[in-house]
Write a protein that holds these residues in place. Structure first.
Motif, mmCIF file in Angstrom:
data_model
loop_
_atom_site.group_PDB
_atom_site.id
_atom_site.type_symbol
_atom_site.label_atom_id
_atom_site.label_comp_id
_atom_site.label_asym_id
_atom_site.label_seq_id
_atom_site.Cartn_x
_atom_site.Cartn_y
_atom_site.Cartn_z
ATOM 1 N N GLN A 32 45.112 -38.493 21.546
ATOM 2 C CA GLN A 32 44.745 -38.571 20.131
ATOM 3 C C GLN A 32 44.561 -37.177 19.545
ATOM 4 O OE1 GLN A 32 41.298 -41.066 20.814
ATOM 5 N NE2 GLN A 32 42.223 -42.754 19.650
ATOM 6 N N LYS A 33 43.930 -36.291 20.305
ATOM 7 C CA LYS A 33 43.741 -34.917 19.836
ATOM 8 C C LYS A 33 45.079 -34.234 19.632
ATOM 9 C CE LYS A 33 39.331 -34.279 22.252
ATOM 10 N NZ LYS A 33 38.639 -33.525 23.302
ATOM 11 N N ARG A 34 45.990 -34.383 20.619
ATOM 12 C CA ARG A 34 47.310 -33.761 20.502
ATOM 13 C C ARG A 34 48.074 -34.291 19.288
ATOM 14 N NH1 ARG A 34 47.034 -33.615 26.156
ATOM 15 N NH2 ARG A 34 47.832 -35.732 26.404
ATOM 16 N N GLU A 35 47.974 -35.587 19.026
ATOM 17 C CA GLU A 35 48.665 -36.171 17.870
ATOM 18 C C GLU A 35 48.134 -35.608 16.553
ATOM 19 O OE1 GLU A 35 48.257 -40.391 18.340
ATOM 20 O OE2 GLU A 35 49.670 -40.454 20.028
ATOM 21 N N LEU A 36 46.826 -35.475 16.441
ATOM 22 C CA LEU A 36 46.252 -34.926 15.209
ATOM 23 C C LEU A 36 46.604 -33.451 15.044
ATOM 24 C CD1 LEU A 36 42.817 -36.743 15.259
ATOM 25 C CD2 LEU A 36 44.580 -36.959 13.504
ATOM 26 N N VAL A 37 46.562 -32.696 16.137
ATOM 27 C CA VAL A 37 46.919 -31.275 16.064
ATOM 28 C C VAL A 37 48.392 -31.130 15.701
ATOM 29 C CG1 VAL A 37 47.207 -29.180 17.450
ATOM 30 C CG2 VAL A 37 45.082 -30.474 17.580
ATOM 31 N N ALA A 38 49.252 -31.974 16.265
ATOM 32 C CA ALA A 38 50.683 -31.931 15.932
ATOM 33 C C ALA A 38 50.899 -32.283 14.459
ATOM 34 C CB ALA A 38 51.451 -32.884 16.834
ATOM 35 N N ALA A 39 50.122 -33.220 13.952
ATOM 36 C CA ALA A 39 50.268 -33.632 12.549
ATOM 37 C C ALA A 39 49.942 -32.475 11.603
ATOM 38 C CB ALA A 39 49.373 -34.828 12.257
ATOM 39 N N VAL A 40 48.927 -31.698 11.906
ATOM 40 C CA VAL A 40 48.576 -30.586 11.014
ATOM 41 C C VAL A 40 49.517 -29.400 11.194
ATOM 42 C CG1 VAL A 40 46.154 -31.242 10.898
ATOM 43 C CG2 VAL A 40 46.857 -29.512 12.533
ATOM 44 N N SER A 41 50.288 -29.375 12.267
ATOM 45 C CA SER A 41 51.238 -28.287 12.502
ATOM 46 C C SER A 41 52.559 -28.518 11.786
ATOM 47 C CB SER A 41 51.490 -28.124 14.006
ATOM 48 O OG SER A 41 50.292 -27.796 14.666
ATOM 49 N N ALA A 42 52.758 -29.714 11.246
ATOM 50 C CA ALA A 42 54.000 -30.028 10.535
ATOM 51 C C ALA A 42 54.062 -29.229 9.231
ATOM 52 C CB ALA A 42 54.059 -31.519 10.242
ATOM 53 N N PRO A 43 55.271 -28.845 8.821
ATOM 54 C CA PRO A 43 55.402 -28.104 7.559
ATOM 55 C C PRO A 43 54.849 -28.905 6.386
ATOM 56 C CG PRO A 43 57.467 -28.090 8.787
ATOM 57 C CD PRO A 43 56.547 -29.038 9.482
ATOM 58 N N GLY A 44 54.044 -28.253 5.566
ATOM 59 C CA GLY A 44 53.470 -28.893 4.386
ATOM 60 C C GLY A 44 52.294 -29.810 4.661
ATOM 61 N N ALA A 45 51.800 -29.816 5.885
ATOM 62 C CA ALA A 45 50.683 -30.704 6.235
ATOM 63 C C ALA A 45 49.398 -30.222 5.573
ATOM 64 C CB ALA A 45 50.505 -30.751 7.747
ATOM 65 N N ASN A 46 48.562 -31.174 5.180
ATOM 66 C CA ASN A 46 47.281 -30.876 4.565
ATOM 67 C C ASN A 46 46.187 -31.262 5.564
ATOM 68 O OD1 ASN A 46 44.836 -31.073 3.125
ATOM 69 N ND2 ASN A 46 45.934 -31.408 1.208
ATOM 70 N N VAL A 47 45.522 -30.268 6.139
ATOM 71 C CA VAL A 47 44.527 -30.514 7.178
ATOM 72 C C VAL A 47 43.392 -31.389 6.660
ATOM 73 C CG1 VAL A 47 42.899 -29.434 8.771
ATOM 74 C CG2 VAL A 47 45.078 -28.339 8.313
ATOM 75 N N ALA A 48 42.936 -31.133 5.447
ATOM 76 C CA ALA A 48 41.830 -31.919 4.893
ATOM 77 C C ALA A 48 42.213 -33.393 4.763
ATOM 78 C CB ALA A 48 41.411 -31.359 3.539
ATOM 79 N N GLU A 49 43.433 -33.660 4.323
ATOM 80 C CA GLU A 49 43.884 -35.047 4.160
ATOM 81 C C GLU A 49 44.020 -35.748 5.511
ATOM 82 O OE1 GLU A 49 44.847 -38.593 2.715
ATOM 83 O OE2 GLU A 49 44.158 -36.903 1.524
ATOM 84 N N ILE A 50 44.586 -35.065 6.490
ATOM 85 C CA ILE A 50 44.741 -35.649 7.827
ATOM 86 C C ILE A 50 43.375 -35.918 8.441
ATOM 87 C CG2 ILE A 50 45.569 -35.168 10.170
ATOM 88 C CD1 ILE A 50 47.908 -33.643 8.763
ATOM 89 N N ALA A 51 42.444 -34.983 8.275
ATOM 90 C CA ALA A 51 41.089 -35.172 8.803
ATOM 91 C C ALA A 51 40.401 -36.345 8.117
ATOM 92 C CB ALA A 51 40.281 -33.890 8.617
ATOM 93 N N ARG A 52 40.567 -36.471 6.819
ATOM 94 C CA ARG A 52 39.949 -37.574 6.078
ATOM 95 C C ARG A 52 40.477 -38.920 6.562
ATOM 96 N NH1 ARG A 52 40.131 -35.865 0.454
ATOM 97 N NH2 ARG A 52 41.310 -34.875 1.443
ATOM 98 N N ARG A 53 41.805 -39.019 6.790
ATOM 99 C CA ARG A 53 42.381 -40.273 7.290
ATOM 100 C C ARG A 53 41.870 -40.617 8.681
ATOM 101 N NH1 ARG A 53 48.126 -39.374 7.438
ATOM 102 N NH2 ARG A 53 47.990 -37.485 6.243
ATOM 103 N N ALA A 54 41.591 -39.586 9.494
ATOM 104 C CA ALA A 54 41.085 -39.820 10.852
ATOM 105 C C ALA A 54 39.567 -39.948 10.874
ATOM 106 C CB ALA A 54 41.522 -38.682 11.768
ATOM 107 N N ASP A 55 38.923 -39.782 9.705
ATOM 108 C CA ASP A 55 37.470 -39.884 9.560
ATOM 109 C C ASP A 55 36.756 -38.832 10.410
ATOM 110 O OD1 ASP A 55 35.116 -40.850 8.482
ATOM 111 O OD2 ASP A 55 34.859 -42.336 10.067
ATOM 112 N N LEU A 56 37.192 -37.577 10.257
ATOM 113 C CA LEU A 56 36.507 -36.464 10.902
ATOM 114 C C LEU A 56 36.603 -35.238 10.015
ATOM 115 C CD1 LEU A 56 38.925 -34.496 12.353
ATOM 116 C CD2 LEU A 56 38.990 -36.452 13.826
#
Length: 109
Positions: free
Chosen positions: A20-44
């Motif tokens: 799960q950690k690797r998936e979230l880290v990979a998601a924020v590494s994608a071009p144009g990714a918004n860390v705040a939005e990804i964190a909000r969806r994961a509730d962290l």
């Protein structure tokens, strides 16, 4: 007499698997990714994702892809050649100062 407040409900402390950690880290590494939005969806919190990225040793994945050739072709025109123990970096004169700086900082002696 003292008062005691009991808070009931779901516990906020969660255990995340390495996958799960690797998936979230990979998601924020994608071009144009918004860390705040990804964190909000994961509730962290976003800082938790940054911490995991450092722990997983993937902080350097934000650099551009590099292709290494055993015998690089010579650069036409003037260039800067920097030789390290195991690598030779040839930077054309047309390269921007920011690119040159980023490339040289990213090389570990």
């Amino acid at each position: 007499m003292s008062q005691i407040t009991v808070i009931s409900g779901p516990e906020r402390r969660r255990v995340w698997t390495d996958q799960q950690k690797r998936e979230l880290v990979a998601a924020v590494s994608a071009p144009g990714a918004n860390v705040a939005e990804i964190a909000r969806r994961a509730d962290l919190r976003p800082n938790q994702i940054y911490r995991w990225r450092g722990q997983l040793g993937q902080a350097a994945q934000s650099f551009a892809e590099v292709q290494v050739q055993p015998d690089p072709a010579p650069v036409s025109g003037s260039s800067i050649i920097v030789e390290f123990e195991r690598a030779i970096v040839r930077i054309p004169a047309s390269a921007s100062p920011g690119l040159v700086s980023a490339v040289l900082r990213s090389i570990k002696p």
